[in-house]
Scaffold this motif. Structure first.
Motif, PDB file in Angstrom:
ATOM      1  N   ILE A  46       0.828  -1.223  -0.069  1.00 41.65           N
ATOM      2  CA  ILE A  46       0.030   0.085  -0.080  1.00 41.65           C
ATOM      3  C   ILE A  46       0.840   1.255   0.073  1.00 41.65           C
ATOM      4  CG2 ILE A  46      -0.272   0.369   2.508  1.00 41.65           C
ATOM      5  CD1 ILE A  46      -3.257   1.061   1.975  1.00 41.65           C
ATOM      6  N   LYS A  58     -14.321  11.729   8.471  1.00 45.28           N
ATOM      7  CA  LYS A  58     -15.381  12.212   7.540  1.00 45.28           C
ATOM      8  C   LYS A  58     -16.721  12.855   8.348  1.00 45.28           C
ATOM      9  CE  LYS A  58     -15.444   8.911   4.816  1.00 45.28           C
ATOM     10  NZ  LYS A  58     -15.394   8.027   3.644  1.00 45.28           N
ATOM     11  N   GLU A  87      -6.503  -3.012  11.595  1.00 46.79           N
ATOM     12  CA  GLU A  87      -6.771  -1.979  11.347  1.00 46.79           C
ATOM     13  C   GLU A  87      -6.740  -0.799  12.667  1.00 46.79           C
ATOM     14  OE1 GLU A  87      -8.421  -4.263   9.962  1.00 46.79           O
ATOM     15  OE2 GLU A  87      -7.408  -4.028   8.073  1.00 46.79           O
ATOM     16  N   GLN A 116      -5.343   6.991   4.294  1.00 44.64           N
ATOM     17  CA  GLN A 116      -6.296   8.146   3.251  1.00 44.64           C
ATOM     18  C   GLN A 116      -7.638   8.253   3.922  1.00 44.64           C
ATOM     19  OE1 GLN A 116      -7.406   6.475  -0.434  1.00 44.64           O
ATOM     20  NE2 GLN A 116      -7.161   8.372  -1.402  1.00 44.64           N
ATOM     21  N   THR A 117      -8.064   7.241   4.325  1.00 45.60           N
ATOM     22  CA  THR A 117      -9.647   7.518   4.825  1.00 45.60           C
ATOM     23  C   THR A 117      -9.860   8.228   5.939  1.00 45.60           C
ATOM     24  OG1 THR A 117      -9.928   5.230   3.970  1.00 45.60           O
ATOM     25  CG2 THR A 117     -11.804   6.140   5.230  1.00 45.60           C
ATOM     26  N   GLU A 120     -19.463   3.047  -4.691  1.00 42.62           N
ATOM     27  CA  GLU A 120     -19.794   4.364  -5.268  1.00 42.62           C
ATOM     28  C   GLU A 120     -18.633   4.884  -5.918  1.00 42.62           C
ATOM     29  OE1 GLU A 120     -22.626   5.141  -5.887  1.00 42.62           O
ATOM     30  OE2 GLU A 120     -22.450   7.093  -6.551  1.00 42.62           O
ATOM     31  N   HIS A 180     -15.814  -2.739   1.127  1.00 41.63           N
ATOM     32  CA  HIS A 180     -15.157  -1.230   1.345  1.00 41.63           C
ATOM     33  C   HIS A 180     -13.725  -1.066   1.239  1.00 41.63           C
ATOM     34  CE1 HIS A 180     -18.650   1.131   2.393  1.00 41.63           C
ATOM     35  NE2 HIS A 180     -19.050   0.116   3.220  1.00 41.63           N
ATOM     36  N   THR A 223      -4.886   0.179   7.809  1.00 38.62           N
ATOM     37  CA  THR A 223      -4.394  -1.300   7.864  1.00 38.62           C
ATOM     38  C   THR A 223      -3.047  -1.397   8.220  1.00 38.62           C
ATOM     39  OG1 THR A 223      -6.065  -2.062   6.240  1.00 38.62           O
ATOM     40  CG2 THR A 223      -4.309  -3.447   6.603  1.00 38.62           C
ATOM     41  N   HIS A 259      -9.641   2.999   9.776  1.00 39.52           N
ATOM     42  CA  HIS A 259      -9.226   1.986   9.236  1.00 39.52           C
ATOM     43  C   HIS A 259      -7.886   1.776   8.654  1.00 39.52           C
ATOM     44  CE1 HIS A 259     -13.673   2.671   8.560  1.00 39.52           C
ATOM     45  NE2 HIS A 259     -13.571   3.317   7.562  1.00 39.52           N
ATOM     46  N   LEU A 274     -14.799  -6.131   4.463  1.00 43.21           N
ATOM     47  CA  LEU A 274     -13.542  -5.697   3.670  1.00 43.21           C
ATOM     48  C   LEU A 274     -13.691  -5.703   2.122  1.00 43.21           C
ATOM     49  CD1 LEU A 274      -9.967  -7.064   4.448  1.00 43.21           C
ATOM     50  CD2 LEU A 274     -10.853  -7.440   2.028  1.00 43.21           C
ATOM     51  N   THR A 329      -0.618   3.120   4.928  1.00 41.85           N
ATOM     52  CA  THR A 329      -1.200   4.463   4.028  1.00 41.85           C
ATOM     53  C   THR A 329      -2.301   4.838   4.885  1.00 41.85           C
ATOM     54  OG1 THR A 329      -0.034   4.155   2.137  1.00 41.85           O
ATOM     55  CG2 THR A 329      -1.617   5.322   1.801  1.00 41.85           C
ATOM     56  N   GLY A 367     -11.647   1.349  -1.180  1.00 42.02           N
ATOM     57  CA  GLY A 367     -12.696   2.389  -1.792  1.00 42.02           C
ATOM     58  C   GLY A 367     -14.126   1.910  -1.723  1.00 42.02           C
ATOM     59  N   SER A 368     -15.087   2.697  -1.474  1.00 35.46           N
ATOM     60  CA  SER A 368     -16.574   2.092  -1.511  1.00 35.46           C
ATOM     61  C   SER A 368     -16.691   1.912  -2.725  1.00 35.46           C
ATOM     62  CB  SER A 368     -17.444   3.220  -0.937  1.00 35.46           C
ATOM     63  OG  SER A 368     -17.574   4.264  -1.819  1.00 35.46           O
ATOM     64  N   ARG A 388     -21.395  12.787   6.486  1.00 35.02           N
ATOM     65  CA  ARG A 388     -21.076  12.377   5.192  1.00 35.02           C
ATOM     66  C   ARG A 388     -21.822  13.487   4.324  1.00 35.02           C
ATOM     67  NH1 ARG A 388     -18.345   9.425   8.507  1.00 35.02           N
ATOM     68  NH2 ARG A 388     -17.356   7.693   7.629  1.00 35.02           N
ATOM     69  N   TYR A 422     -15.715 -10.035   8.687  1.00 34.90           N
ATOM     70  CA  TYR A 422     -14.455  -8.885   8.549  1.00 34.90           C
ATOM     71  C   TYR A 422     -14.470  -8.850   7.238  1.00 34.90           C
ATOM     72  CZ  TYR A 422      -9.772  -7.286   8.079  1.00 34.90           C
ATOM     73  OH  TYR A 422      -8.646  -6.718   7.850  1.00 34.90           O
TER      74      TYR A 422
HETATM   75  C1  LIG Z   1     -10.703  -4.071   6.242  1.00 36.16           C
HETATM   76  C2  LIG Z   1     -10.412  -2.590   5.557  1.00 36.16           C
HETATM   77  C3  LIG Z   1      -9.298  -2.062   5.563  1.00 36.16           C
HETATM   78  C4  LIG Z   1      -8.991  -0.790   5.141  1.00 36.16           C
HETATM   79  N1  LIG Z   1      -7.730  -0.235   4.741  1.00 36.16           N
HETATM   80  C5  LIG Z   1      -7.546   1.037   4.807  1.00 36.16           C
HETATM   81  C6  LIG Z   1      -6.213   1.361   4.597  1.00 36.16           C
HETATM   82  O1  LIG Z   1      -5.117   0.805   4.842  1.00 36.16           O
HETATM   83  N2  LIG Z   1      -6.110   2.879   4.479  1.00 36.16           N
HETATM   84  C7  LIG Z   1      -7.043   3.737   4.268  1.00 36.16           C
HETATM   85  O2  LIG Z   1      -6.789   4.807   3.963  1.00 36.16           O
HETATM   86  N3  LIG Z   1      -8.356   3.205   4.335  1.00 36.16           N
HETATM   87  C8  LIG Z   1      -8.623   1.799   4.482  1.00 36.16           C
HETATM   88  N4  LIG Z   1      -9.910   1.246   4.509  1.00 36.16           N
HETATM   89  C9  LIG Z   1     -11.026   2.406   4.002  1.00 36.16           C
HETATM   90  C10 LIG Z   1     -11.786   2.143   2.688  1.00 36.16           C
HETATM   91  O3  LIG Z   1     -11.032   2.736   1.794  1.00 36.16           O
HETATM   92  C11 LIG Z   1     -13.192   2.713   3.267  1.00 36.16           C
HETATM   93  O4  LIG Z   1     -13.693   1.913   4.216  1.00 36.16           O
HETATM   94  C12 LIG Z   1     -13.952   3.069   2.213  1.00 36.16           C
HETATM   95  O5  LIG Z   1     -13.467   4.164   1.337  1.00 36.16           O
HETATM   96  C13 LIG Z   1     -15.278   3.584   2.513  1.00 36.16           C
HETATM   97  O6  LIG Z   1     -15.083   4.722   3.745  1.00 36.16           O
HETATM   98  P1  LIG Z   1     -15.943   4.485   4.936  1.00 36.16           P
HETATM   99  O7  LIG Z   1     -15.518   3.326   5.382  1.00 36.16           O
HETATM  100  O8  LIG Z   1     -15.672   5.933   5.680  1.00 36.16           O
HETATM  101  O9  LIG Z   1     -17.362   4.220   4.593  1.00 36.16           O
HETATM  102  P2  LIG Z   1     -18.307   5.579   4.477  1.00 36.16           P
HETATM  103  O10 LIG Z   1     -17.795   6.718   3.590  1.00 36.16           O
HETATM  104  O11 LIG Z   1     -19.101   6.046   5.682  1.00 36.16           O
HETATM  105  O12 LIG Z   1     -19.647   4.965   3.594  1.00 36.16           O
HETATM  106  C14 LIG Z   1     -20.727   4.480   4.004  1.00 36.16           C
HETATM  107  C15 LIG Z   1     -21.731   4.652   2.717  1.00 36.16           C
HETATM  108  O13 LIG Z   1     -21.982   5.989   2.723  1.00 36.16           O
HETATM  109  C16 LIG Z   1     -21.897   6.448   1.311  1.00 36.16           C
HETATM  110  N5  LIG Z   1     -21.492   7.882   1.515  1.00 36.16           N
HETATM  111  C17 LIG Z   1     -20.205   8.405   1.868  1.00 36.16           C
HETATM  112  N6  LIG Z   1     -20.012   9.740   1.569  1.00 36.16           N
HETATM  113  C18 LIG Z   1     -20.953  10.021   0.774  1.00 36.16           C
HETATM  114  C19 LIG Z   1     -21.441  11.114   0.263  1.00 36.16           C
HETATM  115  N7  LIG Z   1     -20.563  12.090   0.316  1.00 36.16           N
HETATM  116  N8  LIG Z   1     -22.528  11.119  -0.397  1.00 36.16           N
HETATM  117  C20 LIG Z   1     -23.280  10.094  -0.427  1.00 36.16           C
HETATM  118  N9  LIG Z   1     -23.014   9.013   0.021  1.00 36.16           N
HETATM  119  C21 LIG Z   1     -21.823   9.083   0.700  1.00 36.16           C
HETATM  120  C22 LIG Z   1     -20.941   5.627   0.785  1.00 36.16           C
HETATM  121  O14 LIG Z   1     -20.938   5.344  -0.606  1.00 36.16           O
HETATM  122  C23 LIG Z   1     -21.242   4.167   1.502  1.00 36.16           C
HETATM  123  O15 LIG Z   1     -22.544   3.572   0.821  1.00 36.16           O
HETATM  124  C24 LIG Z   1     -10.194  -0.034   4.802  1.00 36.16           C
HETATM  125  C25 LIG Z   1     -11.327  -0.445   4.791  1.00 36.16           C
HETATM  126  C26 LIG Z   1     -11.534  -1.749   5.467  1.00 36.16           C
HETATM  127  C27 LIG Z   1     -12.935  -2.144   5.391  1.00 36.16           C
END
Ligand SMILES: Cc1cc2nc3c(=O)[nH]c(=O)nc-3n(C[C@H](O)[C@H](O)[C@H](O)COP(=O)(O)OP(=O)(O)OC[C@H]3O[C@@H](n4cnc5c(N)ncnc54)[C@H](O)[C@@H]3O)c2cc1C
Length: 459
Positions: free
Chosen positions: A91, A140, A239, A136-137, A434, A428, A177, A175, A425, A134, A431-432, A143, A421
């Motif tokens: 990553i 927030k 995580e 990134q997330t 969407e 999400h 990792t 999150h 994973l 890394t 990246g989601s 949302r 889990y």
């Molecule tokens: C096991 C695991 C490992 C991961 N590892 C890493 C890592 O190493 N580094 C890292 O940076 N990230 C990591 N992630 C994060 C991953 O990239 C995010 O979980 C993913 O981008 C979704 O973000 P979130 O979890 O905040 O969900 P949310 O953003 O809360 O999403 C929930 C829902 O809300 C919707 N939503 C969110 N924002 C909006 C908006 N503005 N408008 C409309 N709908 C919206 C989404 O589409 C989704 O349907 C990991 C996640 C998991 C589960």
């Protein structure tokens, strides 16, 4: 190249890692040390060593061939780690490749010197053979609101102070990792930023022991809650909620500073590299499910049944779509600033297929294994007074001992905390859904399709 022992020794530093309410030493904690051991397998994996005696993970991809090799490297290391992804240098290098491209673009437009900083940092981690998480997330908050509209301005990581020697940042990333068991943490923006959101447009790297950094590890229920765990006993990734409480970053480690115009591009580029990584490790993870389903069909004596063939075909489809999309993405890269980017269309198609179909893989394994994977007596009972009696009644096409061995594995993959889990994973991580759909739709080339229908309409 570092040894496994040198890596583990390096984790005994001033890092602040919390687990279930207490501050811990990650190398000593009975549960967390499994994540350390998993990460350290990187240093045993000989195929990762390049001709220049450095890690192949840090080789910047220049063409298709390089991306193919990267795919094979990630697949091979995941297989070496029993089907569980080893993120330790994957990553971080994904983020650095994205930063190499973005920094060149910013420098050209703004006359800044990010390229030198990113290249120096890449050389530094390569020479020391470091592991990188890394972050990134962002957390927030609400949302529906932009970073500046949040009730609490710390919902997206931001710059709180600019000093002559560097910057101070505050916020939290979710999150992250393996952050708790990595040498360094690379931080990049989670989304595009507007002109008035400059303080949120920031990228940098810090050692995991940096003052003000605190990491809260998720509960490792897949191991602590499962006395019959087979996979998680040896390999899992953790995580953390990664809190930056006024963390100082020297200028040399700042890779984006208030250039809001480039935050979105950096976020998307990283996502593309990282999704390609995801396709590559998911081929290997699918082998766990394919193997467990196959063995479960044997011990249940149903290997020749039609519904088993249907279930197995689903799992094969999942695995081979991951492989096919990874290879297609490697074969048709976009070249930008002399870096080969995996083809975003194939990368996102593969990622979205995985998002949509991993639960089918789990269902197929459950179907073949039977309800016993949810109701099986415990490991303690199997080893206790009633063990023989239980084994007598748990026999299938093979004796009870052999069948329960296989079913333990099927239970861990199909009916446990690990299942939950992994299901999350696979939706999400990287990246989601969407985010992938937006990216796929925005960049898709409709020209042939439109041309065909327009010409038909004219004829
Ligand atoms: C096991 C695991 C490992 C991961 N590892 C890493 C890592 O190493 N580094 C890292 O940076 N990230 C990591 N992630 C994060 C991953 O990239 C995010 O979980 C993913 O981008 C979704 O973000 P979130 O979890 O905040 O969900 P949310 O953003 O809360 O999403 C929930 C829902 O809300 C919707 N939503 C969110 N924002 C909006 C908006 N503005 N408008 C409309 N709908 C919206 C989404 O589409 C989704 O349907 C990991 C996640 C998991 C589960």
């Amino acid at each position: 190249m570092r040894t496994k022992e040198e890596f583990v020794k390096g984790l005994r530093d001033r890092r602040k890692v919390f687990y279930r309410g207490g501050l811990i030493d990650v190398t000593e904690h009975p549960v967390i040390k499994v994540a350390v051991s998993h990460a350290s397998k990187l240093f045993e994996y000989r195929e990762r060593v390049g001709e220049d005696n450095s890690s192949k993970f840090f080789r910047v991809p220049r063409d298709s061939q390089d991306l193919m090799e990267r795919h094979r490297l990630i697949y091979g290391l995941t297989m070496y780690c029993n089907g569980i992804f080893n993120i330790s240098q994957a990553i971080g290098s994904d983020a650095l490749f994205a930063l190499l491209i973005t920094s060149r673009k910013v420098d050209k437009e703004r006359g800044t010197d990010y390229t030198r900083r990113v290249e120096n940092y890449l050389a530094y981690v390569k020479e020391r053979d470091l592991t990188l998480a890394t972050a990134q997330t962002d957390v927030k908050g609400d949302r529906s609101k932009r970073p500046k509209e949040q009730e609490d301005p710390d919902m997206y990581l931001r710059i709180t102070e600019v000093r002559s020697d560097g910057i101070v940042v505050k916020g939290a990333k979710a999150h992250t990792t393996q952050a708790a068991v990595s040498d360094e943490i690379v931080v990049i923006p989670t989304r595009a930023m507007r002109d008035n959101e400059k303080e949120y447009a920031v990228a940098f790297a810090v050692p995991a022991e940096t003052e003000g950094l605190r990491m809260y590890v998720r509960p490792i229920d897949e191991l602590e809650g499962n006395s019959s765990a087979v996979v998680s006993r040896q390999d899992y990734e953790l995580e953390t909620l990664t809190v930056f409480d006024n963390v100082f970053v020297p200028w040399d480690r700042v890779f984006l500073f208030q250039e809001s115009k480039f935050a979105g591009q950096l976020a998307t580029l990283f996502a593309t590299f990282h999704r390609f990584t995801a396709l590559s490790y998911r081929v290997a993870t699918a082998n766990l499910f394919l193997g467990a389903a196959r063995l479960a069909s044997y011990v249940n004596g149903i290997q020749n049944e039609k519904q088993v063939r249907d279930d197995m075909v689903d799992i094969i489809m999942y695995k081979e779509v991951m492989r096919a999309t990874a290879l297609s993405a490697a074969l048709s890269p976009l070249i930008d600033e002399s870096v080969a980017i995996p083809n975003p269309t194939f990368t996102n198609v593969g990622k979205l297929y995985s998002n949509a179909h991993f639960h089918d893989v789990v269902r197929d394994l459950i179907d073949i294994s039977g309800g016993i994977i949810a109701t099986m007596p415990s490991e303690e009972d199997l080893k206790g007074e009633g063990g023989e009696e239980i084994l007598k009644y748990l026999r299938g096409a093979v004796d009870g001992k052999e069948r329960t061995q296989v079913l333990k594995m099927a239970k861990e993959l199909g009916s446990s905390h690990l299942t939950g889990y992994l299901l999350t994973l696979m939706v999400h991580a990287e990246g989601s859904m969407e985010a992938s759909k937006i990216e796929l739709y925005r960049g898709y080339d409709f020209s042939d399709s439109e041309k065909l229908v327009r010409s038909l309409l004219k004829s």
